[in-house]
Design a protein around this motif. Structure first.
Motif, short mmCIF file in Angstrom:
data_model
loop_
_atom_site.label_atom_id
_atom_site.label_comp_id
_atom_site.label_asym_id
_atom_site.label_seq_id
_atom_site.Cartn_x
_atom_site.Cartn_y
_atom_site.Cartn_z
N ALA A 124 2.59 -6.32 5.43
CA ALA A 124 3.96 -5.47 6.24
C ALA A 124 4.29 -4.16 5.48
O ALA A 124 4.39 -3.08 6.05
CB ALA A 124 5.00 -6.55 6.32
N GLY A 125 4.37 -4.47 4.22
CA GLY A 125 4.84 -3.31 3.37
C GLY A 125 3.80 -2.22 3.48
O GLY A 125 4.27 -0.82 3.44
N SER A 126 2.38 -2.66 2.99
CA SER A 126 1.37 -1.66 3.08
C SER A 126 1.24 -0.86 4.52
O SER A 126 1.19 0.50 4.43
CB SER A 126 0.24 -2.23 2.54
N ALA A 127 1.63 -1.62 5.48
CA ALA A 127 1.33 -1.12 6.96
C ALA A 127 2.52 -0.03 6.92
O ALA A 127 2.48 1.03 7.73
CB ALA A 127 1.40 -2.16 7.81
N ALA A 128 3.58 -0.46 6.63
CA ALA A 128 4.91 0.59 6.69
C ALA A 128 4.67 1.92 6.02
O ALA A 128 5.00 2.91 6.50
CB ALA A 128 6.28 -0.13 6.40
N LYS A 129 3.87 1.75 4.71
CA LYS A 129 3.76 2.92 4.04
C LYS A 129 2.77 3.81 4.77
O LYS A 129 2.86 5.05 4.73
CB LYS A 129 3.36 2.74 2.72
N ALA A 130 1.71 3.17 5.45
CA ALA A 130 0.60 3.91 6.00
C ALA A 130 1.36 4.78 7.00
O ALA A 130 1.03 5.94 7.37
CB ALA A 130 -0.42 3.03 6.68
N VAL A 131 2.06 3.95 7.82
CA VAL A 131 2.66 4.66 9.15
C VAL A 131 3.71 5.67 8.60
O VAL A 131 3.60 6.91 9.19
CB VAL A 131 3.51 3.61 9.99
N ALA A 132 4.62 5.73 7.59
CA ALA A 132 5.31 6.42 7.06
C ALA A 132 4.57 7.86 6.58
O ALA A 132 5.05 8.99 6.62
CB ALA A 132 6.23 6.06 6.11
#
Length: 428
Positions: A392-400
């Motif tokens: 979840a953290g890595s996906a959020a960073k990618a989206v941001a």
């Protein structure tokens, strides 16, 4: 042109060969890290490997910090062979001197955690040997770094492989660390030869590495918010909650080690390569190229995860020993995390090309979010929950990252249109 103004390297082997040697050296260094964890997992029980994994994660944190502070700043240095030689000698000496008190501090923990004390005893050897890779890189001698790292790989695997089954974590740490000593000596001899005449590092040159303007300070902050935060959270899980969680997470991520080579190559070679491919092309073209690279890396991560999921348990135990059963449960989450990391890495790559100052804010906010997701995931679902929290953290960073890339592209187009309108108004 004087001696200090001559171009570095002087090998005559061409840029292409140097790039291949640099890529091969990165691969060998990554393979060493993978092999050390795999061989240690095979030699130890799951509990002992968990303790080894915590010590190894502490080493990885310190190595990342030294690489950011010393290595990444060193490779940006410019000048002739003599000046670069002095910088390289100073950087390697600084690494040795700075690692001695850190090693001594860890050694004091021996009565409480012998594996940490063992790490303290070998820490200067490990960090100083790695610092030489960057010295050879800036001198234009990547083949020498490759030769030293091949020796390091062979000795590390050989020494760990002959340890008795059930060897304790402190013995594994000592064996792994001391196996780097011959490579350190070999590298020191080669470095002394290629920097002959540069002179000994002066106190002034060593103090320069502690100045506020030293670029390493910025790089180590980026490392701290981008990588170290989640690693520290994992270490915290092992120290406070469950050491076996660290062993399982380390085992699972080790199996994805080859992808780390690709990510490191994208980070290191990506900006100049992207600029070379797109030339003076529009920001949109640069972003699309980075996006295609991210999609390709994410696809590779998915294929690698599928291959590991199909791996028979017998083969998995040959790789990770008793740790395989726990690590196998994490493979779907870890594969998803690496796919998200691929997109995030290339998003940050695009930002480095478009607006370099924008990366720090994204790293800071979303790395802290990753730590929160890791801890919440562990609280809700144990080790498997922690692994999905990292997803979840890595996906959020990618989206941001890609949201910020889109914003920067829109801004660049708006500025271009305004400049065009201004020129038309001036012409009329």
């Amino acid at each position: 042109m004087g001696a200090d103004d001559a171009p570095p390297g002087g090998t005559g082997n061409g840029v292409g060969g140097a790039v291949l040697a640099s890529a091969a050296d990165q691969g060998v260094a990554a393979l060493t890290n993978i092999a050390v964890v795999i061989v240690a997992a095979r030699q130890a029980t799951a509990a002992d490997f968990a303790d080894f994994a915590i010590a190894y994660t502490i080493f990885a944190l310190l190595l990342g910090a030294f690489t950011a502070y010393v290595g990444q700043a060193l490779v940006l240095r410019r000048g002739g062979p003599a000046a670069l030689g002095r910088d390289c000698r100073a950087s390697v000496t600084f690494t040795l001197l700075a690692s001695l008190p850190l090693g001594a501090a860890l050694a004091l923990t021996t009565p409480l955690a012998p594996e940490y004390g063992a790490l303290g005893a070998v820490l200067p050897v490990l960090l100083t040997q790695d610092a030489m890779r960057y010295a050879f890189a800036v001198l234009g001698r990547p083949r020498l770094a490759l030769a030293v790292d091949v020796l390091r790989l062979a000795l590390a695997v050989g020494v760990l492989a002959v340890q008795p089954a059930g060897a304790g974590p402190e013995r594994l740490v000592l064996a792994w660390g001391l196996s780097a000593l011959p490579a350190l000596v070999f590298g020191a001899v080669l470095l002394a030869a290629v920097t002959r005449g540069a002179g000994r590092p002066t106190a002034e040159r060593l103090r320069a590495l502690l100045e506020r303007r030293h670029l390493g300070r910025r790089f180590v902050v980026e490392f701290g918010v981008g990588n170290a935060a989640s690693q520290l959270a994992i270490v915290g899980l092992g120290l406070i909650a469950n050491p076996l969680a660290v062993g399982a997470l380390r085992g699972a991520t080790t199996l994805f080690g080859p992808l780390n080579v690709l990510f490191n190559a994208a980070t290191g070679f990506g900006p100049p390569l992207l600029n070379r491919l797109t030339g003076l092309g529009s920001p949109g073209r640069k972003a699309r190229s980075a996006g295609l690279a991210g999609a390709a890396l994410a696809g590779i991560a998915g294929c690698w995860a599928l291959a590991l999921a199909l791996l028979p348990d017998a083969a998995g135990r040959q790789l990770l020993g008793d740790t395989w059963d726990a690590a196998a449960e994490l493979l779907p989450a870890t594969g998803s995390q690496y796919a998200a990391m691929a997109l995030g890495t290339c998003g940050l790559l695009a930002l480095r090309v478009l607006t370099p100052r924008a990366t720090l804010g994204v790293q800071l906010v979303f790395s802290l979010l990753s730590v929160a997701c890791l801890l919440v995931g562990y609280a809700l679902g144990g080790v498997v929950g922690a692994a999905w929290g990292l997803v979840a953290g890595s996906a959020a960073k990618a989206v941001a990252s890609w949201v910020r890339v889109a914003f920067e592209v829109r801004v660049s187009f708006t500025l271009r249109d305004r400049r065009a309108a201004g020129r038309e108004a001036g012409a009329s």
